[in-house]
Scaffold this motif. Structure first.
Motif, mmCIF file in Angstrom:
data_model
loop_
_atom_site.group_PDB
_atom_site.id
_atom_site.type_symbol
_atom_site.label_atom_id
_atom_site.label_comp_id
_atom_site.label_asym_id
_atom_site.label_seq_id
_atom_site.Cartn_x
_atom_site.Cartn_y
_atom_site.Cartn_z
ATOM 1 N N LEU A 91 -3.847 32.539 10.680
ATOM 2 C CA LEU A 91 -5.247 32.504 11.102
ATOM 3 C C LEU A 91 -5.378 32.732 12.606
ATOM 4 N N ALA A 132 -4.797 36.428 13.291
ATOM 5 C CA ALA A 132 -5.972 37.202 12.864
ATOM 6 C C ALA A 132 -7.056 37.171 13.930
ATOM 7 N N ARG A 133 -7.245 35.997 14.534
ATOM 8 C CA ARG A 133 -8.231 35.892 15.616
ATOM 9 C C ARG A 133 -7.775 36.673 16.841
ATOM 10 N N LEU A 140 -7.353 40.718 6.054
ATOM 11 C CA LEU A 140 -6.053 40.053 5.983
ATOM 12 C C LEU A 140 -5.452 40.325 4.611
ATOM 13 N N VAL A 192 -5.054 29.506 3.602
ATOM 14 C CA VAL A 192 -5.683 30.641 4.276
ATOM 15 C C VAL A 192 -6.996 31.007 3.589
ATOM 16 N N SER A 214 -9.820 28.856 4.606
ATOM 17 C CA SER A 214 -10.190 28.799 6.026
ATOM 18 C C SER A 214 -10.529 30.131 6.661
ATOM 19 N N SER A 215 -10.124 31.244 6.062
ATOM 20 C CA SER A 215 -10.281 32.538 6.720
ATOM 21 C C SER A 215 -11.751 32.952 6.826
ATOM 22 N N VAL A 246 -10.013 38.395 2.650
ATOM 23 C CA VAL A 246 -8.588 38.286 2.369
ATOM 24 C C VAL A 246 -8.279 39.060 1.095
ATOM 25 N N HIS A 279 -16.388 35.749 1.617
ATOM 26 C CA HIS A 279 -16.912 34.404 1.766
ATOM 27 C C HIS A 279 -18.440 34.423 1.853
#
Length: 298
Positions: free
Chosen positions: A100, A103-104, A111, A133, A136-137, A141, A289
């Motif tokens: 994570l 990724a940021r 991802l 992940v 939280s991503s 994903v 999401h």
């Protein structure tokens, strides 16, 4: 570079054992979109220990990172990488946190990661890096499950996509569907918009009316002319969501699960739709999401 699909940075998170099927798949995505690929391996301290002459274990993160990078570079020497800009990164720490954070840091738009199934379908995801992940991503994903490895390893262009939506986040779904449609239009592929309605009406007429209403909602996700060129169709099925999604995706290259208002909560229970689709799908699965499905870093 393809300017029609805003996919500029892809993070591939690998445990090294899964890179042989994750890398060709990711390269295919990158080649079609023009994205840069960052291949990441996070080393847990346990895997970085050495033994000194006295037989005492000690942790050498620099050595472990150098060895991991060398293995990543060797694994990425693949013909599919020829037209893709890529780099390898190895860090130590907790895998989910490292994924994570990376990724940021690289401002990833997508991802890609794999999952393993060695404890039975009812336990395979709980407590895993993939579960943490997924919970939280903030970015989409794409997960390659145990049955999707062969399809991913082939590295073929993604031309057939099933977009399954609950229709509970239509504004977000409309944005994502339009992006996917641009991809499909460019590759002359096919997009299926799918909604699975619960079989809760006792009378056939009521069920038919409900299905027609949901089909109209699917049609509103794209301009009507998108359905006239044969690239898109809308389907409403009734029954168990995971079963119908998998049935509709038997020949798909990618399943995309539409956004939900409460990201992933409940869907990662063994009986949840996401859990079942990830466990059984024979193609990669993209998980979106909530309203913040696609985070813009720029």
């Amino acid at each position: 570079m393809n300017t029609h699909v805003p996919l500029r940075s892809i993070l591939l998170a690998t445990n090294l054992a899964d890179i042989e099927w994750l890398f060709p798949f990711t390269c295919s995505l990158a080649e079609e979109s023009g994205a840069r690929v960052t291949v990441l391996h996070v080393i847990t301290p346990l895997n970085g220990f050495s033994i000194d002459l006295a037989g005492i274990p000690y942790y050498r993160p620099d050595d472990a990172i150098a060895a991991a990078k060398a293995q990543l570079r060797a694994s990425c020497c693949h013909p599919c990488a020829a037209g893709v800009q890529s780099e390898v990164v190895a860090i130590d720490g907790r895998p989910a946190e490292g994924i994570l954070a990376t990724a940021r840091a690289i401002q990833a738009d997508l991802l890609v990661m794999g999952t393993r199934c060695h404890r039975g379908v009812d336990k395979w995801l709980h407590g895993s890096v993939a579960e943490e992940v997924l919970r939280s991503s903030p970015i989409p994903v794409v997960t390659v499950g145990p049955h999707a490895r062969r399809a991913a390893a082939a590295g073929k262009p993604i031309k057939s996509i099933v977009f399954a939506t609950s229709l509970k986040a239509q504004a977000t779904d409309a944005v994502n569907v339009n992006l996917i449609y641009k991809w499909i239009d460019r590759l002359h592929g096919h997009l299926t918009l799918l909604h699975v309605a619960p079989d809760e009406h006792k009378h056939n007429l009521a069920q038919e009316q409900n299905c027609r209403a949901r089909e109209d909602e699917l049609h509103h996700l794209l301009p009507e002319d998108a359905f006239r060129n044969g690239l898109v169709d809308a389907q409403v099925r009734t029954g168990r969501a995971s079963h119908e999604i998998l049935a509709a995706s038997a020949h798909a290259d990618l399943i995309t699960l539409g956004a939900v208002r409460n990201p992933v909560l409940g869907r990662l229970a063994p009986e949840g739709t996401l859990y079942q689709v990830l466990a059984e799908a024979h193609c990669p699965v993209a998980t979106l999401h909530s309203e913040h499905t696609r985070v813009s870093h720029r």
